[in-house]
Scaffold this motif. Structure first.
Motif, PDB file in Angstrom:
ATOM      1  N   PRO A  29       4.046   7.649   2.472  1.00 19.40           N
ATOM      2  CA  PRO A  29       3.619   6.283   2.821  1.00 19.40           C
ATOM      3  C   PRO A  29       3.017   6.233   4.214  1.00 19.40           C
ATOM      4  O   PRO A  29       3.155   7.170   5.005  1.00 19.40           O
ATOM      5  CB  PRO A  29       4.929   5.488   2.758  1.00 19.40           C
ATOM      6  CG  PRO A  29       5.979   6.497   3.051  1.00 19.40           C
ATOM      7  CD  PRO A  29       5.486   7.798   2.467  1.00 19.40           C
ATOM      8  N   LEU A  30       2.333   5.134   4.489  1.00 21.91           N
ATOM      9  CA  LEU A  30       1.801   4.909   5.829  1.00 21.91           C
ATOM     10  C   LEU A  30       2.944   4.829   6.832  1.00 21.91           C
ATOM     11  O   LEU A  30       4.040   4.383   6.495  1.00 21.91           O
ATOM     12  CB  LEU A  30       1.012   3.594   5.875  1.00 21.91           C
ATOM     13  CG  LEU A  30      -0.277   3.537   5.062  1.00 21.91           C
ATOM     14  CD1 LEU A  30      -0.817   2.117   5.057  1.00 21.91           C
ATOM     15  CD2 LEU A  30      -1.301   4.490   5.631  1.00 21.91           C
ATOM     16  N   GLN A  83      -5.869   0.987  -9.279  1.00 21.42           N
ATOM     17  CA  GLN A  83      -4.898   1.846  -9.933  1.00 21.42           C
ATOM     18  C   GLN A  83      -4.050   0.970 -10.838  1.00 21.42           C
ATOM     19  O   GLN A  83      -4.055  -0.240 -10.705  1.00 21.42           O
ATOM     20  CB  GLN A  83      -4.071   2.617  -8.905  1.00 21.42           C
ATOM     21  CG  GLN A  83      -3.440   1.759  -7.798  1.00 21.42           C
ATOM     22  CD  GLN A  83      -2.207   0.989  -8.252  1.00 21.42           C
ATOM     23  OE1 GLN A  83      -1.333   1.560  -8.884  1.00 21.42           O
ATOM     24  NE2 GLN A  83      -2.142  -0.289  -7.958  1.00 21.42           N
ATOM     25  N   GLY A  87      -8.307   1.121  -1.003  1.00 16.68           N
ATOM     26  CA  GLY A  87      -8.231   2.177  -1.992  1.00 16.68           C
ATOM     27  C   GLY A  87      -8.803   1.715  -3.308  1.00 16.68           C
ATOM     28  O   GLY A  87      -9.221   0.577  -3.464  1.00 16.68           O
ATOM     29  N   GLN A 126       2.418  10.636  -2.724  1.00 14.23           N
ATOM     30  CA  GLN A 126       1.890  10.819  -1.373  1.00 14.23           C
ATOM     31  C   GLN A 126       2.832  10.182  -0.365  1.00 14.23           C
ATOM     32  O   GLN A 126       3.579   9.261  -0.707  1.00 14.23           O
ATOM     33  CB  GLN A 126       0.515  10.184  -1.255  1.00 14.23           C
ATOM     34  CG  GLN A 126      -0.490  10.734  -2.238  1.00 14.23           C
ATOM     35  CD  GLN A 126      -1.763   9.884  -2.281  1.00 14.23           C
ATOM     36  OE1 GLN A 126      -1.855   8.837  -1.659  1.00 14.23           O
ATOM     37  NE2 GLN A 126      -2.730  10.348  -3.051  1.00 14.23           N
ATOM     38  N   HIS A 162       0.834  -1.201   0.000  1.00 19.10           N
ATOM     39  CA  HIS A 162       0.000   0.000   0.000  1.00 19.10           C
ATOM     40  C   HIS A 162       0.872   1.255   0.000  1.00 19.10           C
ATOM     41  O   HIS A 162       0.578   2.227  -0.708  1.00 19.10           O
ATOM     42  CB  HIS A 162      -0.927  -0.015   1.212  1.00 19.10           C
ATOM     43  CG  HIS A 162      -1.974   1.039   1.163  1.00 19.10           C
ATOM     44  ND1 HIS A 162      -1.777   2.297   1.645  1.00 19.10           N
ATOM     45  CD2 HIS A 162      -3.233   1.013   0.656  1.00 19.10           C
ATOM     46  CE1 HIS A 162      -2.869   3.011   1.470  1.00 19.10           C
ATOM     47  NE2 HIS A 162      -3.769   2.248   0.869  1.00 19.10           N
ATOM     48  N   SER A 163       1.946   1.239   0.759  1.00 23.41           N
ATOM     49  CA  SER A 163       2.848   2.391   0.821  1.00 23.41           C
ATOM     50  C   SER A 163       3.522   2.647  -0.525  1.00 23.41           C
ATOM     51  O   SER A 163       3.721   3.797  -0.918  1.00 23.41           O
ATOM     52  CB  SER A 163       3.905   2.181   1.909  1.00 23.41           C
ATOM     53  OG  SER A 163       3.286   2.177   3.175  1.00 23.41           O
ATOM     54  N   HIS A 184       2.175   7.638  -6.218  1.00 24.08           N
ATOM     55  CA  HIS A 184       1.197   8.693  -6.468  1.00 24.08           C
ATOM     56  C   HIS A 184       1.646  10.019  -5.859  1.00 24.08           C
ATOM     57  O   HIS A 184       0.850  10.959  -5.786  1.00 24.08           O
ATOM     58  CB  HIS A 184      -0.172   8.299  -5.922  1.00 24.08           C
ATOM     59  CG  HIS A 184      -0.836   7.234  -6.722  1.00 24.08           C
ATOM     60  ND1 HIS A 184      -1.695   6.316  -6.181  1.00 24.08           N
ATOM     61  CD2 HIS A 184      -0.759   6.929  -8.044  1.00 24.08           C
ATOM     62  CE1 HIS A 184      -2.126   5.498  -7.127  1.00 24.08           C
ATOM     63  NE2 HIS A 184      -1.562   5.854  -8.266  1.00 24.08           N
ATOM     64  N   SER A 221      -6.217   0.899   7.831  1.00 28.03           N
ATOM     65  CA  SER A 221      -6.458   2.006   6.903  1.00 28.03           C
ATOM     66  C   SER A 221      -6.156   1.619   5.464  1.00 28.03           C
ATOM     67  O   SER A 221      -6.279   2.432   4.566  1.00 28.03           O
ATOM     68  CB  SER A 221      -5.621   3.221   7.308  1.00 28.03           C
ATOM     69  OG  SER A 221      -4.252   2.974   7.071  1.00 28.03           O
ATOM     70  N   VAL A 259       2.217   2.117  -3.438  1.00 33.66           N
ATOM     71  CA  VAL A 259       1.219   2.801  -4.267  1.00 33.66           C
ATOM     72  C   VAL A 259       1.169   4.278  -3.899  1.00 33.66           C
ATOM     73  O   VAL A 259       1.147   5.153  -4.772  1.00 33.66           O
ATOM     74  CB  VAL A 259      -0.169   2.142  -4.129  1.00 33.66           C
ATOM     75  CG1 VAL A 259      -1.252   2.995  -4.773  1.00 33.66           C
ATOM     76  CG2 VAL A 259      -0.160   0.758  -4.733  1.00 33.66           C
ATOM     77  N   GLN A 260       1.155   4.572  -2.609  1.00 34.85           N
ATOM     78  CA  GLN A 260       1.106   5.966  -2.188  1.00 34.85           C
ATOM     79  C   GLN A 260       2.329   6.736  -2.681  1.00 34.85           C
ATOM     80  O   GLN A 260       2.197   7.856  -3.180  1.00 34.85           O
ATOM     81  CB  GLN A 260       0.991   6.058  -0.668  1.00 34.85           C
ATOM     82  CG  GLN A 260      -0.379   5.617  -0.184  1.00 34.85           C
ATOM     83  CD  GLN A 260      -0.554   5.825   1.289  1.00 34.85           C
ATOM     84  OE1 GLN A 260      -0.130   4.998   2.079  1.00 34.85           O
ATOM     85  NE2 GLN A 260      -1.155   6.929   1.649  1.00 34.85           N
ATOM     86  N   ILE A 261       3.498   6.149  -2.555  1.00 32.79           N
ATOM     87  CA  ILE A 261       4.721   6.801  -3.027  1.00 32.79           C
ATOM     88  C   ILE A 261       4.639   7.051  -4.529  1.00 32.79           C
ATOM     89  O   ILE A 261       4.984   8.141  -5.007  1.00 32.79           O
ATOM     90  CB  ILE A 261       5.958   5.953  -2.669  1.00 32.79           C
ATOM     91  CG1 ILE A 261       6.185   5.981  -1.155  1.00 32.79           C
ATOM     92  CG2 ILE A 261       7.196   6.440  -3.426  1.00 32.79           C
ATOM     93  CD1 ILE A 261       7.177   4.963  -0.654  1.00 32.79           C
TER      94      ILE A 261
END
Length: 99
Positions: A39-40, A57, A54, A37, A28-29, A35, A51, A31-33
């Motif tokens: 990471p968790l 993607q 999502g 954003q 998940h982290s 994008h 959490s 994916v955030q990176i």
């Protein structure tokens, strides 16, 4: 990789036989990176795991998960977040066609 301009990533899971909660948070982290954003927080423990989730993607794709790993992704709902391919070559071909 993100800082150097990479915006698409394929993660080859073919040799991974087990995935714990830390691996789910890591996926998940990533994916955030990818994008742009943050990471968790891995110190968040269960809070971070709860959490997860999502929307689907295509920037980060998974390739070749073993059945045990695929079951973990399905049970946690993370399989809905990723495009999952049977193997690395299929993932590369699909990502290239989508570009």
């Amino acid at each position: 990789l993100y800082d150097e301009g990479t915006r698409k990533l394929i993660i080859d899971l073919a040799n991974l036989r087990f995935m714990a909660s830390s691996g789910l948070v890591a996926l998940h982290s990533i994916v955030q990176i990818m994008h742009g954003q943050p990471p968790l927080d891995p110190e968040g423990g269960w809070q971070a795991l709860h959490s997860l989730g999502g929307e689907a993607q295509t920037e980060v794709r998974l390739a070749g998960p073993q059945p045990s790993v695929e079951r973990v992704l399905q049970r946690t709902g993370l399989d809905r977040m990723f495009v999952v391919h049977a193997d690395r070559h299929t993932a590369i071909d699909a990502a290239s066609a989508a570009a």
